[in-house]
Design an enzyme around this catalytic site. Structure first.
Site, PDB file in Angstrom:
ATOM      1  N   HIS A 207     -26.985  22.147   0.511  1.00  0.00           N
ATOM      2  CA  HIS A 207     -27.053  22.687  -0.840  1.00  0.00           C
ATOM      3  C   HIS A 207     -26.068  23.824  -1.042  1.00  0.00           C
ATOM      4  O   HIS A 207     -25.875  24.608  -0.117  1.00  0.00           O
ATOM      5  CB  HIS A 207     -28.489  23.189  -1.090  1.00  0.00           C
ATOM      6  CG  HIS A 207     -28.722  23.647  -2.478  1.00  0.00           C
ATOM      7  ND1 HIS A 207     -28.791  22.779  -3.547  1.00  0.00           N
ATOM      8  CD2 HIS A 207     -28.888  24.897  -2.983  1.00  0.00           C
ATOM      9  CE1 HIS A 207     -29.006  23.473  -4.652  1.00  0.00           C
ATOM     10  NE2 HIS A 207     -29.069  24.752  -4.341  1.00  0.00           N
TER      11      HIS A 207
ATOM     12  N   CYS B 289       0.829  -1.207   0.000  1.00  0.00           N
ATOM     13  CA  CYS B 289       0.000   0.000   0.000  1.00  0.00           C
ATOM     14  C   CYS B 289       0.863   1.256   0.000  1.00  0.00           C
ATOM     15  O   CYS B 289       0.671   2.161  -0.803  1.00  0.00           O
ATOM     16  CB  CYS B 289      -0.931  -0.024   1.215  1.00  0.00           C
ATOM     17  SG  CYS B 289      -2.013   1.395   1.270  1.00  0.00           S
TER      18      CYS B 289
ATOM     19  N   CYS C  21      -1.648   1.713  -2.981  1.00  0.00           N
ATOM     20  CA  CYS C  21      -2.612   2.799  -2.752  1.00  0.00           C
ATOM     21  C   CYS C  21      -2.001   4.206  -2.743  1.00  0.00           C
ATOM     22  O   CYS C  21      -2.520   5.111  -3.403  1.00  0.00           O
ATOM     23  CB  CYS C  21      -3.308   2.648  -1.394  1.00  0.00           C
ATOM     24  SG  CYS C  21      -3.327   1.018  -0.680  1.00  0.00           S
TER      25      CYS C  21
ATOM     26  N   LYS D 177      -0.144   5.424  -5.991  1.00  0.00           N
ATOM     27  CA  LYS D 177      -1.201   5.424  -7.017  1.00  0.00           C
ATOM     28  C   LYS D 177      -2.109   6.644  -6.859  1.00  0.00           C
ATOM     29  O   LYS D 177      -2.370   7.387  -7.797  1.00  0.00           O
ATOM     30  CB  LYS D 177      -1.981   4.107  -6.896  1.00  0.00           C
ATOM     31  CG  LYS D 177      -3.117   3.874  -7.836  1.00  0.00           C
ATOM     32  CD  LYS D 177      -4.483   4.332  -7.386  1.00  0.00           C
ATOM     33  CE  LYS D 177      -4.993   3.960  -6.058  1.00  0.00           C
ATOM     34  NZ  LYS D 177      -5.736   2.724  -5.940  1.00  0.00           N
TER      35      LYS D 177
ATOM     36  N   GLU E 223      -7.673   2.312 -13.130  1.00  0.00           N
ATOM     37  CA  GLU E 223      -7.029   3.488 -12.532  1.00  0.00           C
ATOM     38  C   GLU E 223      -5.841   3.941 -13.374  1.00  0.00           C
ATOM     39  O   GLU E 223      -5.678   5.132 -13.670  1.00  0.00           O
ATOM     40  CB  GLU E 223      -6.589   3.163 -11.102  1.00  0.00           C
ATOM     41  CG  GLU E 223      -7.777   3.025 -10.165  1.00  0.00           C
ATOM     42  CD  GLU E 223      -7.450   2.552  -8.769  1.00  0.00           C
ATOM     43  OE1 GLU E 223      -8.304   2.691  -7.874  1.00  0.00           O
ATOM     44  OE2 GLU E 223      -6.339   2.023  -8.551  1.00  0.00           O
TER      45      GLU E 223
ATOM     46  N   GLU F 280     -25.842  15.966  -1.878  1.00  0.00           N
ATOM     47  CA  GLU F 280     -27.247  16.146  -1.497  1.00  0.00           C
ATOM     48  C   GLU F 280     -28.151  15.196  -2.295  1.00  0.00           C
ATOM     49  O   GLU F 280     -29.257  14.878  -1.874  1.00  0.00           O
ATOM     50  CB  GLU F 280     -27.698  17.602  -1.656  1.00  0.00           C
ATOM     51  CG  GLU F 280     -27.780  18.096  -3.082  1.00  0.00           C
ATOM     52  CD  GLU F 280     -28.183  19.578  -3.174  1.00  0.00           C
ATOM     53  OE1 GLU F 280     -29.215  19.945  -2.589  1.00  0.00           O
ATOM     54  OE2 GLU F 280     -27.456  20.359  -3.826  1.00  0.00           O
TER      55      GLU F 280
ATOM     56  N   TYR G 208      -9.773  -2.892 -10.945  1.00  0.00           N
ATOM     57  CA  TYR G 208      -9.625  -1.498 -10.527  1.00  0.00           C
ATOM     58  C   TYR G 208      -8.247  -0.934 -10.858  1.00  0.00           C
ATOM     59  O   TYR G 208      -8.120   0.215 -11.281  1.00  0.00           O
ATOM     60  CB  TYR G 208     -10.010  -1.318  -9.054  1.00  0.00           C
ATOM     61  CG  TYR G 208      -8.979  -1.724  -8.029  1.00  0.00           C
ATOM     62  CD1 TYR G 208      -8.128  -0.794  -7.463  1.00  0.00           C
ATOM     63  CD2 TYR G 208      -8.865  -3.047  -7.600  1.00  0.00           C
ATOM     64  CE1 TYR G 208      -7.195  -1.154  -6.504  1.00  0.00           C
ATOM     65  CE2 TYR G 208      -7.948  -3.420  -6.641  1.00  0.00           C
ATOM     66  CZ  TYR G 208      -7.109  -2.476  -6.100  1.00  0.00           C
ATOM     67  OH  TYR G 208      -6.177  -2.842  -5.147  1.00  0.00           O
TER      68      TYR G 208
HETATM   69  P1  FAD Z   1       1.359  -6.080   1.944  1.00  0.00           P
HETATM   70  O1  FAD Z   1       1.054  -4.662   2.230  1.00  0.00           O
HETATM   71  O2  FAD Z   1       1.554  -6.480   0.537  1.00  0.00           O
HETATM   72  O3  FAD Z   1       2.660  -6.432   2.777  1.00  0.00           O
HETATM   73  C1  FAD Z   1       3.318  -7.653   2.681  1.00  0.00           C
HETATM   74  C2  FAD Z   1       4.793  -7.427   2.955  1.00  0.00           C
HETATM   75  O4  FAD Z   1       5.425  -8.685   3.153  1.00  0.00           O
HETATM   76  C3  FAD Z   1       5.531  -6.788   1.791  1.00  0.00           C
HETATM   77  O5  FAD Z   1       6.186  -5.624   2.248  1.00  0.00           O
HETATM   78  C4  FAD Z   1       6.511  -7.848   1.326  1.00  0.00           C
HETATM   79  O6  FAD Z   1       7.727  -7.301   0.854  1.00  0.00           O
HETATM   80  C5  FAD Z   1       6.710  -8.643   2.597  1.00  0.00           C
HETATM   81  N1  FAD Z   1       7.143 -10.030   2.401  1.00  0.00           N
HETATM   82  C6  FAD Z   1       6.592 -10.958   1.585  1.00  0.00           C
HETATM   83  N2  FAD Z   1       7.201 -12.142   1.734  1.00  0.00           N
HETATM   84  C7  FAD Z   1       8.144 -11.982   2.694  1.00  0.00           C
HETATM   85  C8  FAD Z   1       9.076 -12.865   3.311  1.00  0.00           C
HETATM   86  N3  FAD Z   1       9.153 -14.152   2.991  1.00  0.00           N
HETATM   87  N4  FAD Z   1       9.914 -12.357   4.242  1.00  0.00           N
HETATM   88  C9  FAD Z   1       9.863 -11.046   4.584  1.00  0.00           C
HETATM   89  N5  FAD Z   1       8.984 -10.184   4.059  1.00  0.00           N
HETATM   90  C10 FAD Z   1       8.117 -10.639   3.113  1.00  0.00           C
HETATM   91  N6  FAD Z   1      -5.964  -1.183  -1.326  1.00  0.00           N
HETATM   92  C11 FAD Z   1      -6.837  -0.245  -0.889  1.00  0.00           C
HETATM   93  O7  FAD Z   1      -7.475  -0.458   0.144  1.00  0.00           O
HETATM   94  N7  FAD Z   1      -7.033   0.919  -1.575  1.00  0.00           N
HETATM   95  C12 FAD Z   1      -6.359   1.204  -2.718  1.00  0.00           C
HETATM   96  O8  FAD Z   1      -6.543   2.264  -3.329  1.00  0.00           O
HETATM   97  C13 FAD Z   1      -5.414   0.245  -3.193  1.00  0.00           C
HETATM   98  N8  FAD Z   1      -4.690   0.484  -4.304  1.00  0.00           N
HETATM   99  C14 FAD Z   1      -3.771  -0.416  -4.722  1.00  0.00           C
HETATM  100  C15 FAD Z   1      -3.029  -0.127  -5.857  1.00  0.00           C
HETATM  101  C16 FAD Z   1      -2.093  -1.005  -6.320  1.00  0.00           C
HETATM  102  C17 FAD Z   1      -1.298  -0.673  -7.557  1.00  0.00           C
HETATM  103  C18 FAD Z   1      -1.867  -2.236  -5.615  1.00  0.00           C
HETATM  104  C19 FAD Z   1      -0.843  -3.209  -6.095  1.00  0.00           C
HETATM  105  C20 FAD Z   1      -2.593  -2.540  -4.473  1.00  0.00           C
HETATM  106  C21 FAD Z   1      -3.551  -1.621  -4.014  1.00  0.00           C
HETATM  107  N9  FAD Z   1      -4.324  -1.886  -2.887  1.00  0.00           N
HETATM  108  C22 FAD Z   1      -5.244  -0.955  -2.457  1.00  0.00           C
HETATM  109  C23 FAD Z   1      -4.219  -3.171  -2.153  1.00  0.00           C
HETATM  110  C24 FAD Z   1      -3.376  -3.023  -0.888  1.00  0.00           C
HETATM  111  O9  FAD Z   1      -2.107  -2.528  -1.221  1.00  0.00           O
HETATM  112  C25 FAD Z   1      -3.267  -4.372  -0.196  1.00  0.00           C
HETATM  113  O10 FAD Z   1      -4.560  -4.885   0.047  1.00  0.00           O
HETATM  114  C26 FAD Z   1      -2.544  -4.270   1.154  1.00  0.00           C
HETATM  115  O11 FAD Z   1      -1.261  -3.726   0.995  1.00  0.00           O
HETATM  116  C27 FAD Z   1      -2.462  -5.651   1.809  1.00  0.00           C
HETATM  117  O12 FAD Z   1      -1.719  -5.590   3.002  1.00  0.00           O
HETATM  118  P2  FAD Z   1      -0.936  -6.864   3.536  1.00  0.00           P
HETATM  119  O13 FAD Z   1      -0.428  -6.487   4.872  1.00  0.00           O
HETATM  120  O14 FAD Z   1      -1.766  -8.077   3.403  1.00  0.00           O
HETATM  121  O15 FAD Z   1       0.276  -7.068   2.507  1.00  0.00           O
END
Ligand code: FAD
Length: 450
Positions: free
Chosen positions: A439, A44, A49, A52, A183, A444, A179
């Site tokens: 308004h 994110c 997010c 983006k 976007e 509204e 999405y």
């Molecule tokens: P993540 O945030 O993906 O975190 C996982 C972390 O684990 C990463 O940093 C990764 O490097 C780390 N990792 C993975 N494997 C290992 C390992 N073996 N050892 C150590 N570290 C590891 N969501 C919204 O709500 N609104 C939005 O507008 C939105 N826009 C988005 C736009 C884009 C382009 C993308 C790709 C996603 C978007 N999302 C949005 C989705 C959102 O980013 C994810 O739902 C959210 O980040 C999920 O959180 P998480 O904690 O599950 O995983």
């Protein structure tokens, strides 16, 4: 918690869910460590997010500057400087990454900046070979952009790379209809690129209300964004001038592009983590299977966020992280309520929705009614911008309880977040109407629908 373990909790992945879970568990008194193999903040903050949305803001100036002339502003011919926006966005991402790091530090969560894998029900192994033990392990590794297996697929990029481009390409092809695809179609179009969205199926934004997504399609087509439906990829080749020839099944001539962006979905990031080896069950798509309390088939191992492939959204991952930490370390059993989760598409104009779409209401309810407001925002009228907004309310037939609210138009996500409170609270159409309109606003319309 047994002192014989190195930590009470070891979290793999410092993204939205992992950071929340680790800091809350630490605040509850747990000894916590977290591993991150890319950058603290996760998808994110680093490549989702946040950057983006900043690009969406940047892109919107193209229309704002154009409209400003109708509001009396003498706007000279403007030039867009991509490297300036890109570098400002990347600097902001770095600032936020620092803040996330500080959150971990302040809460005494030990950060291991390397990959971690699971090597036992209570053991993780870091990339440098260090073995560490924990009473509980939390998998919060997120999801990864999918790239189809076809000749030349590697010539395309994913959302992981898109924020670092050297220049805005002249012709952009985007594979996908979700999405992220829509976007980036809007973003690149506003920056002046010729954009074509290529979709295997026959519609965009499958999970959104049909009328709303049709309105986006119609507005996008009018703006000049190209769409190809029912167009599966065959192969991609690099032409002599360095551009891409995209061959689609059933098309005699390739589509020419300077950039191909794969936006065809995100799969749970569970591969190579050692999960199945220790007995954690995965779904067909690689999702870590969990119960309502985020617990996997191995009692000491939990999972939250995108890696569980329930709802791939940041606020959901954060809620799951909070619920996990409160339940396991705070003595406060909590479950996430997945009903009425609002979501948005930051297209131009944006879409937002909460609750049932009309087709879901048709399938699930005995009877339902819809109310709509199809209007041209007053700002668009003066600007000479022929874009109509559409708000749609779906109510249960007898009680007129609002079960779905969907909208497309300027600031729709900002407006919907507030209205989602009313939908979540189970208010009726009459209760919406009891509220006097504010308004003149677009919102509204929510209390004036017929
Ligand atoms: P993540 O945030 O993906 O975190 C996982 C972390 O684990 C990463 O940093 C990764 O490097 C780390 N990792 C993975 N494997 C290992 C390992 N073996 N050892 C150590 N570290 C590891 N969501 C919204 O709500 N609104 C939005 O507008 C939105 N826009 C988005 C736009 C884009 C382009 C993308 C790709 C996603 C978007 N999302 C949005 C989705 C959102 O980013 C994810 O739902 C959210 O980040 C999920 O959180 P998480 O904690 O599950 O995983």
């Amino acid at each position: 918690m047994a002192e014989s373990y190195d930590y009470d909790l070891f979290v793999i992945g410092a993204g939205s869910g992992g950071v929340r879970a680790s800091r809350v568990a630490a605040a509850h008194g747990a000894r916590v460590a977290i591993a991150e193999d890319h950058r603290v903040g996760g998808t994110c903050v680093i490549r989702g997010c946040v950057p983006k949305k900043l690009l969406v803001y940047g892109a919107h100036f193209a229309e704002d500057l154009q409209d400003a002339r109708r509001f009396g502003w003498d706007v000279p011919k403007c030039r867009f400087d991509w490297p300036a926006l890109r570098d400002n966005v990347l600097a902001e991402v770095e600032r936020l990454e620092g803040i996330y790091g500080e959150i971990l530090e302040r809460n005494e969560v030990e950060l291991h900046e390397q990959r971690a894998t699971v090597t036992g029900p209570n053991e993780v192994t870091l990339a440098d070979g260090t073995r560490l033990t924990a009473g509980t392990i939390l998998i919060a590794t997120g999801a990864w952009p999918m790239v189809p297996d076809l000749p030349g697929a590697e010539l395309g990029i994913t959302s992981n790379e898109v924020f670092h481009l050297d220049a805005v390409p002249r012709r952009v092809a985007i594979a996908g209809g979700g999405y992220i695809a829509n976007e980036f179609a809007g973003i690149f179009h506003e920056f002046g690129a010729e954009v074509t969205l290529i979709n295997r199926g026959d519609r965009i934004l499958r999970h959104y209300d049909e009328q709303i997504r049709d309105r986006l399609l119609q507005i996008s087509l009018t703006k000049g964004i190209g769409f190809k439906f029912n167009a599966p990829f065959e192969r991609i080749e690099k032409a002599e001038d360095g551009s891409l020839d995209i061959h689609l099944k059933g098309s005699p001539d390739p589509l020419k592009a300077d950039l191909l962006l794969w936006a065809v979905g995100r799969q749970p990031n569970s591969r190579g983590l050692g999960l199945e080896e220790v007995g954690v069950k995965l779904g067909k798509d690689g999702a870590v299977l969990v119960d309502e309390d985020n617990q996997t088939s191995v009692p000491s191992i939990y999972a939250i966020g995108d890696v569980t492939n329930r709802v791939q959204l940041t606020p959901v991952a954060i809620r799951e992280g909070q619920a996990f930490a409160d339940s396991v370390f705070g003595g406060k059993p909590t479950r996430v309520d997945y009903e009425n989760i609002p979501s948005a598409v930051f297209s131009h104009p944006p879409i937002a929705g909460v609750g049932m779409t009309e087709s879901e209401a048709r399938d699930k309810l005995g009877s339902y009614k819809t109310y709509t407001s199809d209007f041209r925002p007053m700002k668009n009228v003066l600007a000479g911008r022929n874009e109509r907004s559409l708000y749609k309310m779906i109510v249960e037939g007898e009680t007129e309880r609002v079960v779905g609210l969907h909208m497309i138009g300027p600031d729709a996500p900002e407006i919907l977040q507030a209205a989602a409170v009313a939908v979540k609270a189970g208010l009726t159409k009459a209760q919406f109407d009891d509220t006097i309109a504010l308004h003149p606003t677009m919102s509204e319309e929510l209390v004036l629908m017929r």
